[in-house]
Design a protein around this motif. Structure first.
Motif, PDB file in Angstrom:
ATOM      1  N   HIS A 181       3.487  15.341   2.635  1.00  0.00           N
ATOM      2  CA  HIS A 181       4.836  14.889   2.812  1.00  0.00           C
ATOM      3  C   HIS A 181       4.653  13.463   2.509  1.00  0.00           C
ATOM      4  CE1 HIS A 181       5.504  18.921   4.482  1.00  0.00           C
ATOM      5  NE2 HIS A 181       6.604  18.745   4.750  1.00  0.00           N
ATOM      6  N   GLN A 182       5.758  12.691   1.870  1.00  0.00           N
ATOM      7  CA  GLN A 182       5.951  11.386   1.583  1.00  0.00           C
ATOM      8  C   GLN A 182       6.200  10.622   3.121  1.00  0.00           C
ATOM      9  OE1 GLN A 182       5.805   9.303  -0.799  1.00  0.00           O
ATOM     10  NE2 GLN A 182       4.776  10.899  -2.306  1.00  0.00           N
ATOM     11  N   PRO A 183       5.676   9.763   3.077  1.00  0.00           N
ATOM     12  CA  PRO A 183       5.739   8.919   4.400  1.00  0.00           C
ATOM     13  C   PRO A 183       7.028   8.205   4.534  1.00  0.00           C
ATOM     14  CG  PRO A 183       4.000   8.010   3.329  1.00  0.00           C
ATOM     15  CD  PRO A 183       4.171   9.074   2.658  1.00  0.00           C
ATOM     16  N   PRO A 184       7.685   7.738   5.301  1.00  0.00           N
ATOM     17  CA  PRO A 184       8.725   6.956   5.340  1.00  0.00           C
ATOM     18  C   PRO A 184       8.413   5.554   4.671  1.00  0.00           C
ATOM     19  CG  PRO A 184       8.040   7.077   7.717  1.00  0.00           C
ATOM     20  CD  PRO A 184       7.376   7.935   6.697  1.00  0.00           C
ATOM     21  N   TYR A 185       7.264   5.281   4.693  1.00  0.00           N
ATOM     22  CA  TYR A 185       6.907   3.825   4.226  1.00  0.00           C
ATOM     23  C   TYR A 185       5.407   4.294   3.464  1.00  0.00           C
ATOM     24  CZ  TYR A 185       5.409  -0.828   3.319  1.00  0.00           C
ATOM     25  OH  TYR A 185       4.894  -1.976   2.667  1.00  0.00           O
ATOM     26  N   LEU A 186       5.201   3.788   2.401  1.00  0.00           N
ATOM     27  CA  LEU A 186       3.748   4.056   1.724  1.00  0.00           C
ATOM     28  C   LEU A 186       3.117   2.850   1.991  1.00  0.00           C
ATOM     29  CD1 LEU A 186       1.838   5.564   0.449  1.00  0.00           C
ATOM     30  CD2 LEU A 186       2.891   5.262  -1.744  1.00  0.00           C
ATOM     31  N   ALA A 187       2.153   2.497   2.989  1.00  0.00           N
ATOM     32  CA  ALA A 187       1.435   1.262   3.166  1.00  0.00           C
ATOM     33  C   ALA A 187       0.305   1.316   2.363  1.00  0.00           C
ATOM     34  CB  ALA A 187       1.232   1.348   4.617  1.00  0.00           C
ATOM     35  N   GLY A 188      -0.368   0.349   2.016  1.00  0.00           N
ATOM     36  CA  GLY A 188      -1.591   0.022   1.286  1.00  0.00           C
ATOM     37  C   GLY A 188      -1.648   0.819  -0.028  1.00  0.00           C
ATOM     38  N   ARG A 189      -2.852   1.099  -0.404  1.00  0.00           N
ATOM     39  CA  ARG A 189      -3.141   1.663  -1.700  1.00  0.00           C
ATOM     40  C   ARG A 189      -2.828   0.661  -2.883  1.00  0.00           C
ATOM     41  NH1 ARG A 189      -6.413   4.226   0.903  1.00  0.00           N
ATOM     42  NH2 ARG A 189      -5.779   6.088   2.209  1.00  0.00           N
ATOM     43  N   GLN A 190      -2.585  -0.621  -2.826  1.00  0.00           N
ATOM     44  CA  GLN A 190      -2.372  -1.394  -4.034  1.00  0.00           C
ATOM     45  C   GLN A 190      -3.634  -1.245  -4.984  1.00  0.00           C
ATOM     46  OE1 GLN A 190      -2.076  -2.330  -0.791  1.00  0.00           O
ATOM     47  NE2 GLN A 190       0.194  -2.972  -0.577  1.00  0.00           N
ATOM     48  N   ALA A 191      -4.745  -1.345  -4.279  1.00  0.00           N
ATOM     49  CA  ALA A 191      -5.842  -1.581  -5.339  1.00  0.00           C
ATOM     50  C   ALA A 191      -5.981  -0.204  -6.120  1.00  0.00           C
ATOM     51  CB  ALA A 191      -7.115  -1.839  -4.348  1.00  0.00           C
ATOM     52  N   GLU A 192      -5.759   0.907  -5.515  1.00  0.00           N
ATOM     53  CA  GLU A 192      -5.576   2.077  -6.316  1.00  0.00           C
ATOM     54  C   GLU A 192      -4.625   2.327  -7.324  1.00  0.00           C
ATOM     55  OE1 GLU A 192      -7.580   2.444  -2.282  1.00  0.00           O
ATOM     56  OE2 GLU A 192      -5.644   2.004  -3.042  1.00  0.00           O
ATOM     57  N   ARG A 193      -3.592   1.920  -6.906  1.00  0.00           N
ATOM     58  CA  ARG A 193      -2.409   1.786  -7.762  1.00  0.00           C
ATOM     59  C   ARG A 193      -2.758   0.783  -9.187  1.00  0.00           C
ATOM     60  NH1 ARG A 193       2.567   3.516  -6.032  1.00  0.00           N
ATOM     61  NH2 ARG A 193       3.810   1.817  -6.878  1.00  0.00           N
ATOM     62  N   ARG A 194      -3.567  -0.204  -8.854  1.00  0.00           N
ATOM     63  CA  ARG A 194      -3.640  -1.185 -10.092  1.00  0.00           C
ATOM     64  C   ARG A 194      -4.729  -0.419 -10.719  1.00  0.00           C
ATOM     65  NH1 ARG A 194      -3.355  -5.229  -5.790  1.00  0.00           N
ATOM     66  NH2 ARG A 194      -5.793  -5.056  -5.477  1.00  0.00           N
ATOM     67  N   ALA A 195      -5.683   0.026 -10.211  1.00  0.00           N
ATOM     68  CA  ALA A 195      -6.613   1.071 -11.053  1.00  0.00           C
ATOM     69  C   ALA A 195      -5.930   1.782 -12.004  1.00  0.00           C
ATOM     70  CB  ALA A 195      -7.767   1.351 -10.084  1.00  0.00           C
ATOM     71  N   PHE A 196      -5.246   2.790 -11.523  1.00  0.00           N
ATOM     72  CA  PHE A 196      -4.346   3.736 -12.262  1.00  0.00           C
ATOM     73  C   PHE A 196      -3.542   2.665 -13.317  1.00  0.00           C
ATOM     74  CE2 PHE A 196      -0.380   6.149 -13.155  1.00  0.00           C
ATOM     75  CZ  PHE A 196      -1.233   7.205 -13.967  1.00  0.00           C
ATOM     76  N   SER A 197      -3.024   1.744 -13.067  1.00  0.00           N
ATOM     77  CA  SER A 197      -2.131   0.990 -14.216  1.00  0.00           C
ATOM     78  C   SER A 197      -2.887   0.779 -15.065  1.00  0.00           C
ATOM     79  CB  SER A 197      -1.349  -0.100 -13.596  1.00  0.00           C
ATOM     80  OG  SER A 197      -0.352   0.261 -12.386  1.00  0.00           O
ATOM     81  N   GLN A 198      -4.384   0.216 -14.752  1.00  0.00           N
ATOM     82  CA  GLN A 198      -5.328  -0.182 -15.806  1.00  0.00           C
ATOM     83  C   GLN A 198      -5.816   0.922 -16.738  1.00  0.00           C
ATOM     84  OE1 GLN A 198      -8.201  -2.121 -13.549  1.00  0.00           O
ATOM     85  NE2 GLN A 198      -7.433  -3.819 -13.027  1.00  0.00           N
ATOM     86  N   VAL A 199      -5.807   1.971 -16.020  1.00  0.00           N
ATOM     87  CA  VAL A 199      -6.157   3.090 -16.972  1.00  0.00           C
ATOM     88  C   VAL A 199      -5.121   3.408 -18.193  1.00  0.00           C
ATOM     89  CG1 VAL A 199      -6.501   5.741 -16.987  1.00  0.00           C
ATOM     90  CG2 VAL A 199      -7.718   4.176 -15.424  1.00  0.00           C
TER      91      VAL A 199
END
Length: 400
Positions: free
Chosen positions: A14-32
């Motif tokens: 379930h999507q939380p009301p606010y997605l905290a953190g995970r910026q590094a993981e999202r940056r890694a995906f953007s690089q891919v």
């Protein structure tokens, strides 16, 4: 009396009301996504409750922004029964994108004085993709490669797309079955490696439990070089605070003091699922006490009891008495929440009241507990609990 809606949503994916953190993981995906020649795919693993599914869902808009098409689904056991099943899974997911793409037209005239010309458009529906699969000569690998390449060629001619992201959750359900001469996991890896070598812009994204990565390497040793692997940990202290406080920032009903926030962080270990679970209970308890004019506090013992019943007890109930004794020994290790070895377990067992464990017996029991999803063995030959906060639960059982 005003009514308040609890903003916290514990649940599987379930999507939380606010997605905290995970910026590094999202940056890694953007690089891919920025690769011109696909050399890396993405692999996200972690314990249950760490937010793998939520993270995967949050990557979809990033792919769209960079003009990548997103296809995928959950991988269940039935998808991995055979090579035909995994091929069907891929065709099904592709068809959601390709079914609107016209690849040919045919015209026909009705006979008679008032004859009319009818134009029929042929699109890459699921049936069309499966037809391509069945009439392509060769092994299932040859067939599914032809389907995917045909689909990409049609997509690239019909729209401005940089490529296709194939995203699959619950990847630990993927397996080869040598005894049945069925290798669906190997087929998936071979297909993407081969098509990427032909410079097709296809990216495979998998999420799953920590057992997924060893399974990939066991199926195909090149998997270690094929994926950028990220192991998800619990949220940092600051990210945990945001996950707790952001959803109630604009409410007038609940204001959490720093000591209450710190209690929630300590109880949750920074795991997003536990933060949602605990905060939901805290929110309800605060509203109840606020309505009565009482000072709000975190009902630690009540929440722990409910968490034990809802999350842990079902898994604990499936273990044998001797397995529980071994798990209790592990829970007494100071490093039980990280990694532990067979030798550490054996030595600790000699210090307790239980009958001690030999190395061979410990190895056998850890293998059985791994099959039950309670522990896993990493690539360094060490073991870890496969369920977060399990050590705390086991200690509570022995105190009760």
């Amino acid at each position: 009396m005003p009514e308040y809606t609890n903003p916290f949503r514990p649940g599987a994916g379930h999507q939380p009301p606010y997605l905290a953190g995970r910026q590094a993981e999202r940056r890694a995906f953007s690089q891919v996504l920025e690769q011109t020649t696909i050399l890396e795919n993405m692999l996200f693993t972690g314990l249950r409750g760490v937010g793998k599914t939520v993270l995967l869902d949050s990557l979809k808009p990033l792919a769209f922004e960079k003009q990548w098409i997103w296809v995928g689904a959950d991988i269940n056991e039935s998808s991995s029964i055979s090579e035909e099943h995994i091929a069907t899974r891929l065709c099904t997911d592709l068809s959601l994108t390709t079914s609107s793409i016209v690849v040919a037209t045919t015209s026909s005239r009705t006979p008679g004085f008032t004859s009319k010309t009818t134009t029929l458009e042929h699109t890459l529906t699921y049936d069309a993709l499966m037809s391509i699969y069945k009439r392509t000569p060769g092994l299932p690998l040859d067939k599914i490669k032809t389907v995917i390449e045909t689909a990409w060629n049609a997509i690239s001619e019909s729209r401005a797309a940089r490529g296709i992201v194939f995203a699959y959750d619950e990847g630990q359900n993927l397996s080869d079955h040598a005894e049945k001469e069925q290798f669906p996991l190997s087929l998936l890896l071979d297909a993407f490696q081969s098509l990427q070598k032909k410079n097709l812009p296809l990216i495979l994204v998998l999420t799953g439990l920590p057992t997924l990565f060893p399974k990939l390497v066991e199926a195909r040793t090149f998997s270690e070089r094929m994926f950028r692997s990220v192991f998800l940990q619990g949220l940092s202290y600051e990210d945990s605070r945001e996950a707790i406080l952001k959803p109630i920032k604009d409410t007038q009903s609940v204001k959490l003091a720093d000591d209450a926030v710190n209690t929630v962080i300590g109880m949750s270990g920074g795991y997003p699922y536990f933060i949602q679970f605990i905060c939901k209970e805290v929110y309800d308890a605060f509203i109840h006490r606020w309505d009565k004019g009482e000072r709000g506090s975190v009902p630690v013992h009540e929440i722990e009891r409910k968490l034990d019943t809802d999350f842990f007890s079902g898994r604990w109930a499936r273990t044998t008495d001797r397995q529980r004794e071994l798990l209790t020994v592990i829970a007494r290790l100071p490093n039980c929440d990280n990694e532990f070895t067979v030798q550490e377990i054996v030595e600790k067992s000699r210090q307790g009241k239980e009958k001690s464990f030999s190395s061979s017996h410990t190895n056998q029991m850890l293998a059985a507990l791994g099959a039950q999803g309670l522990v896993f063995k990493n690539r360094h030959g060490r073991y870890s609990f496969a369920i977060p906060m399990l050590g705390n639960y086991i200690r509570r059982q022995n105190q009760g």
